[in-house]
Design an enzyme around this catalytic site. Sequence first.
Site, mmCIF file in Angstrom:
data_model
loop_
_atom_site.group_PDB
_atom_site.id
_atom_site.type_symbol
_atom_site.label_atom_id
_atom_site.label_comp_id
_atom_site.label_asym_id
_atom_site.label_seq_id
_atom_site.Cartn_x
_atom_site.Cartn_y
_atom_site.Cartn_z
ATOM 1 N N GLU A 71 0.825 -1.201 0.000
ATOM 2 C CA GLU A 71 0.000 0.000 0.000
ATOM 3 C C GLU A 71 0.864 1.257 0.000
ATOM 4 O OE1 GLU A 71 -4.119 -0.913 2.052
ATOM 5 O OE2 GLU A 71 -2.548 -0.937 3.559
ATOM 6 N N CYS A 92 1.692 -2.171 15.404
ATOM 7 C CA CYS A 92 1.670 -1.928 13.964
ATOM 8 C C CYS A 92 1.023 -3.083 13.203
ATOM 9 C CB CYS A 92 3.095 -1.702 13.470
ATOM 10 S SG CYS A 92 3.188 -1.361 11.710
ATOM 11 N N CYS A 124 -0.707 6.058 10.172
ATOM 12 C CA CYS A 124 0.517 5.344 10.523
ATOM 13 C C CYS A 124 0.210 3.989 11.129
ATOM 14 C CB CYS A 124 1.296 6.119 11.570
ATOM 15 S SG CYS A 124 1.950 7.629 10.961
HETATM 16 N N1 SAH Z 1 9.591 0.887 9.839
HETATM 17 C C1 SAH Z 1 9.664 2.308 9.784
HETATM 18 C C2 SAH Z 1 8.660 2.960 8.849
HETATM 19 C C3 SAH Z 1 7.254 2.417 8.823
HETATM 20 S S1 SAH Z 1 6.146 2.765 10.141
HETATM 21 C C4 SAH Z 1 9.557 2.882 11.173
HETATM 22 O O1 SAH Z 1 9.339 2.134 12.097
HETATM 23 O O2 SAH Z 1 9.741 4.079 11.343
HETATM 24 C C5 SAH Z 1 5.804 4.457 10.067
HETATM 25 C C6 SAH Z 1 5.463 5.035 11.433
HETATM 26 O O3 SAH Z 1 4.162 4.625 11.888
HETATM 27 C C7 SAH Z 1 6.440 4.608 12.505
HETATM 28 O O4 SAH Z 1 6.805 5.701 13.290
HETATM 29 C C8 SAH Z 1 5.596 3.610 13.273
HETATM 30 O O5 SAH Z 1 6.092 3.383 14.539
HETATM 31 C C9 SAH Z 1 4.251 4.283 13.248
HETATM 32 N N2 SAH Z 1 3.132 3.433 13.660
HETATM 33 C C10 SAH Z 1 3.005 2.106 13.540
HETATM 34 N N3 SAH Z 1 1.858 1.689 14.087
HETATM 35 C C11 SAH Z 1 1.236 2.774 14.578
HETATM 36 C C12 SAH Z 1 0.001 2.987 15.256
HETATM 37 N N4 SAH Z 1 -0.825 1.995 15.551
HETATM 38 N N5 SAH Z 1 -0.318 4.262 15.600
HETATM 39 C C13 SAH Z 1 0.507 5.284 15.304
HETATM 40 N N6 SAH Z 1 1.671 5.141 14.658
HETATM 41 C C14 SAH Z 1 2.034 3.895 14.309
#
Ligand code: SAH
Length: 346
Positions: free
Chosen positions: A93, A120, A333
């Site tokens: 996506e 995540c 995110c």
């Molecule tokens: N792997 C990389 C990029 C992908 S995630 C990283 O970890 O930075 C992109 C962002 O979304 C990251 O900061 C991640 O921690 C955040 N993220 C993941 N799940 C989330 C959630 N449930 N609520 C808010 N942010 C989330």
Amino acid sequence: MIKKNILDYSYDELINEFKQINLQKFRVDQVLDWIFKKHVFDFYEMTNISKLQREILDKYFYIYIPEPINIQESKIDGTTKFLWKLEDGRTIESVLLFYPNRVSACISTQVGCALKCKFCSTGASGFERNLTTGEIVSQVLAIEKLKDVNINNVVLMGMGEPMLNYDNVLKAIRNWNNKKMKNLGARRITISTAGIADKIEELADFELDIRLSVSLHAPNNYIRDQIMPINSKYPIEEVIQSCKIYQEKTKNRVTIEYIAIKGLNDGVEHAEELAKLLKDLKVMVNIIPVNPNPAGFERPSKRFLTNFVNKLKDNNIEATLRMEKGTDIDAACGQLKMRQKGFKTK
Ligand code: SAH
């Protein structure tokens, strides 16, 4: 003969490739202009190139663009989420986001993710494979063509851990940045990482001055261990140390992402601890109330969030509460995933 995806190559490599099939250097520029500026993805439509040369191009190359299998648009803010099918049937996506001064694309770097961060959705489905350079680059092209927009900001915050697909990601960034390709300013490209410390250090020597964002999400190892398994490999002090090295070399401010989770990391004492941890770094902390997630973590109340941000500010740490976009279409995110109901893949 197996055709090669033209988007997998760097500019210099393409010049070399074209030379081998007796096409002059300026043909590279012409082809790239059609692809990146005019969004023409078929050699036969490149009308300033002779028919014979178009046939040669088509014999050796193809232009890989992912196929959209679902597009969802937020009624609230126009945020649009794209589900793409790749050549091998796997899906990823990307998200298109509109801000007052920029049109931003959130791009995936892997099919799935190996890190299994508890909050995540991508991690919940596991890791399948790295994306190729062409698959990373072309997400931007596909969105631009479908939506008739000019993307002027790219964040590598979609599915996957960009630092674990380092070479392809850096090559994709060079291509977006290249004047003959997308000509996107390096400062408009952000890598977001869960904290792969040795790669953060390596990134300090990257020739392009891109932005770095680190997903910290906790003020200490005790809490971080509970939500990010990668913390056992790269504990918090190593992550911070790598950011310091990165900052010494690049002089760039680092963005720290901090998901606020009710009852886990959202107290003023955590803010205090975080401020101490970050005191020798020039940072901007984004506080993000956790989005709906597989672990069932909840968002703190407004009062907790405000207190947290204020506590950081009292300690001279720049911080903001981030406005989330696209929550109504699960495009925020951590909500991107491989499999969606109703879309059979593979
Ligand atoms: N792997 C990389 C990029 C992908 S995630 C990283 O970890 O930075 C992109 C962002 O979304 C990251 O900061 C991640 O921690 C955040 N993220 C993941 N799940 C989330 C959630 N449930 N609520 C808010 N942010 C989330």
